[in-house]
Design an enzyme around this catalytic site. Structure first.
Site, PDB file in Angstrom:
ATOM      1  N   GLY A   1      38.116  21.485  13.523  1.00  0.00           N
ATOM      2  CA  GLY A   1      37.181  22.333  12.809  1.00  0.00           C
ATOM      3  C   GLY A   1      37.105  23.705  13.443  1.00  0.00           C
TER       4      GLY A   1
ATOM      5  N   GLY B   1      38.412  17.859  13.592  1.00  0.00           N
ATOM      6  CA  GLY B   1      38.207  17.845  12.155  1.00  0.00           C
ATOM      7  C   GLY B   1      39.408  17.361  11.373  1.00  0.00           C
TER       8      GLY B   1
ATOM      9  CD  GLU C   1      36.245  16.023  19.323  1.00  0.00           C
ATOM     10  OE1 GLU C   1      36.782  16.318  18.242  1.00  0.00           O
ATOM     11  OE2 GLU C   1      36.683  15.111  20.065  1.00  0.00           O
TER      12      GLU C   1
ATOM     13  CG  ASP D   1      32.346  15.663  15.235  1.00  0.00           C
ATOM     14  OD1 ASP D   1      33.501  15.781  15.681  1.00  0.00           O
ATOM     15  OD2 ASP D   1      31.784  16.584  14.597  1.00  0.00           O
TER      16      ASP D   1
END
Length: 379
Positions: free
Chosen positions: A88, A134, A157, A165
């Site tokens: 992302g 992402g 992350e 996530d």
């Protein structure tokens, strides 16, 4: 016999059966329609196809529309020869300290991830290149996941003050080897090539050179019932692939990364002076202490939850990361903006990350909880 499908590999004019359209700012998403089949391209090759909010919204709109038809299939790939999607656009999120992007991006990204996880039509991700963050959320939840020798998977992350996530709480603790998902989540270890099949990131391994022909065949197939047979024809048999690069360490991963706390994991790594233990200990020690403890709790909870509840939990965690702590901003600064690679974590040690701090990341959101049916405009 394979038949050629016209229009693949070039911009298709409007015809009776083939339609190409572009969507969004600077054509970030390209869609080619072949009757009821769609070839979707993430089209930001200079940014390694990093996912932004505009792209999330375009994909969600299209996916919702196509699901209503009850027929066809989606092939999702990345533009260029380097990446499917490298993650992302977290730099934009970190820099939006006063706006709504921090709320909207994670909320809507998770809705798209859940859509893919529950999608009623075949979703075929061509993971030919870098797949991180992402990009994992756009691929790993789908029905068919094609990996190649160029596939590079990671969930890095904890090194930027975040947590794995995009449904990491769903797929990481369910990997086939005990402790493997926790190991990947805490260390950010990169899986390359056939490793991704061994770890069940992918469902089929296909050599990169065969991908264009495979795409043509998948788009030409008259029925979704033929997808598995086509993939079986193109895939490399598992017995012909390199063995899992982590195979020599799986027992060690199982004994260490299934322990009940980060403190126990670190102590177990310290007790041995072999190269793998030492290297792993040093790697984990560089990560955000808060992210490490929150991630351990996340995966421990995730294995017991439904997909929907996984995303409810992750939306709570994302809210807390954006509003309660400073490690996300600091991690993005140190690794992606200033690139000095010297983040100053707060708290700076594992011992200072108390159970009370960790608990805050799992509390209900003070605005509204995430829901697959709820639009962000209702927040």
């Amino acid at each position: 016999m394979r038949r050629a499908l016209p229009g693949i590999g070039r911009k298709c004019p409007m015809t009776a059966n083939i339609r190409r359209c572009t969507s969004g700012a600077e054509d970030d998403i390209l869609v080619e329609a072949f009757e009821d089949k769609r070839l979707v391209t993430l089209n930001r090759p200079k940014a390694l196809n990093a996912l932004n909010l505009n792209m999330v919204r375009i994909l969600q709109k299209h996916y919702d529309e196509w699901a209503k038809t009850g027929k066809g299939r989606i092939i999702l790939k990345g533009a260029g020869d380097k990446a499917f999607c490298a993650g992302g656009d977290v730099v934009a999120v970190a820099q939006d300290t006063e706006g709504s992007l921090r709320r909207d991006f994670f909320f809507e990204e998770y809705k798209l991830n859940y859509t893919i996880k529950t999608y009623p039509l075949p979703h075929i991700a061509v993971m030919d290149g870098i797949v991180m963050g992402g990009g994992v959320g756009l691929s790993v939840h789908g029905s068919h996941r094609i990996v190649t020798e160029k596939t590079l998977f990671a969930m890095p992350e904890t090194g930027i003050g975040l947590f794995p996530d995009v449904g990491g709480s769903l797929f990481l603790p369910r990997m086939p080897h005990a402790g493997l998902g926790m190991y990947l989540a805490l260390t950010g270890f990169r899986l390359q090539g056939a490793d991704n099949l061994h770890a069940t990131v992918g469902t089929h391994f296909v050599p990169s050179a065969k991908i264009p022909s495979l795409e043509r065949e998948l788009l030409a197939a008259s029925s979704n019932d033929k997808i598995d047979a086509i993939l079986e024809e193109y895939q490399t048999p598992r017995e012909d692939l390199p063995v899992f690069s982590l195979q020599p360490y799986l027992d060690r991963i199982a004994s260490t990364f299934t322990l009940g706390s980060i403190a126990d994991i670190m102590q177990d790594l310290r007790k041995d002076d072999d190269e793998w233990s030492s290297k792993t200990y040093k790697t984990v020690s560089r990560m955000s202490p808060t992210s490490l403890k929150v991630t351990h709790e996340q995966l421990s909870r995730g294995i017991r939850q439904s997909p929907h509840d996984n995303f409810v939990m992750e939306a709570r965690m994302a809210y807390a990361m954006m509003n309660y702590g400073t490690d996300f901003n600091e991690g993005i600064r140190a690794l992606l903006i200033d690139k000095d690679k010297k983040p100053k974590w707060n708290p700076p040690t594992l011992e200072e990350v108390t159970p009370q701090i960790v608990a805050k990341y799992f509390q209900p959101r003070p605005d509204k909880e995430w829901s697959a049916e709820q639009s962000v405009s209702s927040l």
